[in-house]
Design a protein around this motif. Structure first.
Motif, short mmCIF file in Angstrom:
data_model
loop_
_atom_site.label_atom_id
_atom_site.label_comp_id
_atom_site.label_asym_id
_atom_site.label_seq_id
_atom_site.Cartn_x
_atom_site.Cartn_y
_atom_site.Cartn_z
N HIS A 34 0.83 -1.21 0.00
CA HIS A 34 0.00 0.00 0.00
C HIS A 34 0.87 1.26 0.00
O HIS A 34 0.61 2.22 -0.74
CB HIS A 34 -0.92 0.00 1.23
CG HIS A 34 -1.62 1.30 1.45
ND1 HIS A 34 -2.67 1.73 0.67
CD2 HIS A 34 -1.37 2.30 2.35
CE1 HIS A 34 -3.05 2.92 1.08
NE2 HIS A 34 -2.29 3.29 2.09
N PHE A 35 1.91 1.23 0.82
CA PHE A 35 2.81 2.40 0.85
C PHE A 35 3.55 2.55 -0.48
O PHE A 35 3.60 3.63 -1.07
CB PHE A 35 3.82 2.26 2.00
CG PHE A 35 4.77 3.42 2.08
CD1 PHE A 35 4.44 4.57 2.78
CD2 PHE A 35 6.00 3.38 1.43
CE1 PHE A 35 5.31 5.66 2.84
CE2 PHE A 35 6.88 4.46 1.48
CZ PHE A 35 6.52 5.59 2.19
N PHE A 36 4.13 1.45 -0.96
CA PHE A 36 4.97 1.55 -2.17
C PHE A 36 4.15 1.85 -3.42
O PHE A 36 4.69 2.33 -4.42
CB PHE A 36 5.82 0.29 -2.34
CG PHE A 36 6.85 0.13 -1.26
CD1 PHE A 36 7.83 1.10 -1.08
CD2 PHE A 36 6.85 -0.97 -0.41
CE1 PHE A 36 8.78 0.98 -0.07
CE2 PHE A 36 7.79 -1.10 0.59
CZ PHE A 36 8.77 -0.13 0.77
N ASP A 37 2.83 1.58 -3.37
CA ASP A 37 1.97 1.94 -4.50
C ASP A 37 1.83 3.45 -4.65
O ASP A 37 1.36 3.93 -5.68
CB ASP A 37 0.59 1.31 -4.34
CG ASP A 37 0.50 0.00 -5.11
OD1 ASP A 37 1.41 -0.27 -5.92
OD2 ASP A 37 -0.47 -0.74 -4.89
N GLN A 38 2.21 4.19 -3.62
CA GLN A 38 2.09 5.65 -3.68
C GLN A 38 3.31 6.33 -4.27
O GLN A 38 3.33 7.56 -4.43
CB GLN A 38 1.86 6.21 -2.27
CG GLN A 38 0.65 5.64 -1.58
CD GLN A 38 0.57 6.11 -0.14
OE1 GLN A 38 0.04 7.18 0.14
NE2 GLN A 38 1.14 5.34 0.76
N VAL A 39 4.36 5.56 -4.58
CA VAL A 39 5.58 6.18 -5.11
C VAL A 39 5.85 5.70 -6.52
O VAL A 39 5.41 4.63 -6.93
CB VAL A 39 6.82 5.90 -4.21
CG1 VAL A 39 6.62 6.51 -2.85
CG2 VAL A 39 7.14 4.42 -4.15
N ASN A 40 6.58 6.53 -7.25
CA ASN A 40 6.96 6.21 -8.61
C ASN A 40 8.41 6.61 -8.77
O ASN A 40 8.73 7.78 -8.67
CB ASN A 40 6.07 6.97 -9.61
CG ASN A 40 6.45 6.66 -11.04
OD1 ASN A 40 7.02 5.62 -11.32
ND2 ASN A 40 6.14 7.59 -11.93
N GLN A 41 9.28 5.62 -8.98
CA GLN A 41 10.71 5.91 -9.10
C GLN A 41 11.24 6.68 -7.88
O GLN A 41 11.99 7.66 -8.04
CB GLN A 41 10.98 6.70 -10.39
CG GLN A 41 10.77 5.88 -11.64
CD GLN A 41 12.10 5.57 -12.32
OE1 GLN A 41 12.98 6.40 -12.43
NE2 GLN A 41 12.25 4.32 -12.76
#
Lengths: 313, 313
Positions: free
Chosen positions: A206-213
């Motif tokens: 859930h956390f990592f889905d909020q970041v891009n590169q």
């Protein structure tokens, strides 16, 4: 009164304690009769600790841990027994913050590329610290020390804590439920969270889905706060470019663990606290501990580094 | 007047110059008739430069280099022609200083060990920056920027320059003939010397014979200032523990060069100046150059970043 020295203490430490009528016993000399008489545990031995807490008449009143995190202690039971826990928060802030800066500069300046290069092939996609805003989860002494270094490089640093209250040295501080605005403008995330039921598995898919590169994810908090499989998936599909982990689950990591395989991952094997003068030892702990001794012996009060046993930090 | 733009300049740069009646030509469009008419060379093209200087009636008055070092220019001939050289000193101080800090923290925090470790084996012989006093040869803008970072970590930093005159930001400054007292109390040496006949081969066996277990030798100056074979010998017999070299002789280093073989040596292949916004480009050079344009056009005077052609820096 009796002190159990799980961590070694020096002759001059013993002299200091004897002024206050504190007598030192060690795990290899302690007798069965002495166990319920222990008043202070200097660091924690799990086997002896269980014997102490098995006796309802135990005189244990104070545990000084050698770590900032206390998640390995039986916190509920200690609360029932009325034991005060003081931790080593602050003791390792300087070395850990220097390790965090070493991680950031390692990837920012391209040393990760050059460390293994055995032929001439210049790499020019470096970053300056000012080009990589940092978001630190945890604004205690370690977080503040990290923030002060980032600012010394002219960089930007945001903080996250439970309530979002401002802390000196950060550009902005957000709460644990409202960190997304800061995350959107950050390139580096530092996990400096304590291990509590609330932080367990916080950095998951859930956390990592909020970041891009995201340029770099760092864990110098607790291994339990990070879902390592979710991090590996985020690295494999480029949501996260690089990771530097000081803490992992489990420790030691088994041979052939996938974290060892990824060239994007740097592991420092729970040694971010190292410094030469105390190499391999818990130096400085006694200096922190001794500040509480006079008032404890006089009136049973402890002033510094008290852990909230409900919160776990 | 005519400006030869060896380095690319933007449309807005051209507009700025046209206000001062400066016309831009480029190496691929320049004609034979224009060559003696060039007044300003923005960066240096060796082939065209030789043609310019072959003509005794050349109007060349000013060369703006894209580098801090100018040892690749025909300094004596330029002096005879009355040409003023301005360099890019200061332009790369921030990225280069960040690379120097990345080197120090890389070895100090044990990342050199962990970068290639593929199994669990903690390494606890780290250092803090405060435990590694730094001696910087060269107290110009790069040296000062390095000093400011070391001080921000609470560390100690000594400087060396020609005369030993004090420079802000250093704890102490010594002269090139009297640096031994500082060397004796330092664990890191930074070679930030310009390439001149006086500095040629300065870091040779004579220098390395004065150290014992020097923690780290860094070269971000000129490759010519270091005798690489002598450094390799000093590493092999432990007078020097680690080395980080941004500049080497030659560049590129040939395949299988012994510097690639030593695990104690980190090579960053002349890219310590990198920053993301200017990746692979000479960003910021025009901002530095344009400060001298108004007074030069008006009265032929140049104020900033003038190179002493006798000294070569």
């Amino acid at each position: 009164m009796l002190l159990l020295a799980v961590k070694g203490i020096t002759e001059s430490n013993r002299k200091f304690l004897s002024q206050y009528d504190v007598t030192v016993v060690t795990p290899d000399t302690i007798t069965a009769q002495q166990i319920p008489e222990i008043v202070i545990s200097y660091a924690w031995d799990d086997a002896i600790g269980q014997k102490i807490l098995a006796n309802p008449n135990s005189k244990l009143k104070w545990i000084q841990t050698q770590s900032a995190g206390v998640d390995y202690l039986p916190l509920k039971k200690l609360k029932d027994f009325g034991v005060v826990v003081t931790n080593a928060s602050g003791l390792k802030a300087i070395p850990i913050a220097q390790t965090v800066l070493s991680y950031i500069l390692y990837f920012a300046r391209g040393l990760n590329i050059y460390a293994s290069r055995t032929h001439w092939e210049p790499y020019t996609n470096q970053y300056l610290v000012t080009e990589l805003p940092v978001l630190v989860f945890g604004t205690g002494r370690i977080g503040q020390q990290i923030a002060s270094h980032i600012r010394a490089f002219g960089g930007t640093v945001y903080g996250v804590n439970t309530t979002g209250h401002m802390v000196d040295g950060f550009d902005e501080v957000y709460s644990m439920h409202d960190y997304q605005k800061a995350l959107a403008k950050s390139r580096v995330v530092v996990d400096g969270l304590p291990g509590t039921p609330e932080t367990d598995d916080f950095f998951n898919n859930h956390f990592f889905d909020q970041v891009n590169q995201l340029f770099l994810f760092i864990n110098i908090g607790r291994g339990t706060t990070l879902n390592q499989n979710d991090l590996l998936a985020a690295i494999d599909d480029s949501r996260v470019k690089y990771a530097a982990l000081d803490v992992t689950t489990p420790e030691p990591l088994p041979k052939n663990h996938p974290l060892f395989d990824r060239p994007q991952v740097l592991l420092t094997q729970h040694t971010s606290w190292g410094e030469y003068v105390n190499a391999g030892r818990t130096g400085g702990l006694f200096r922190l501990f001794e500040k509480n001794v006079p008032s404890f012996v006089k009136s049973g009060t402890i002033q510094y580094n008290i852990v909230n046993l409900d919160k776990g930090y």
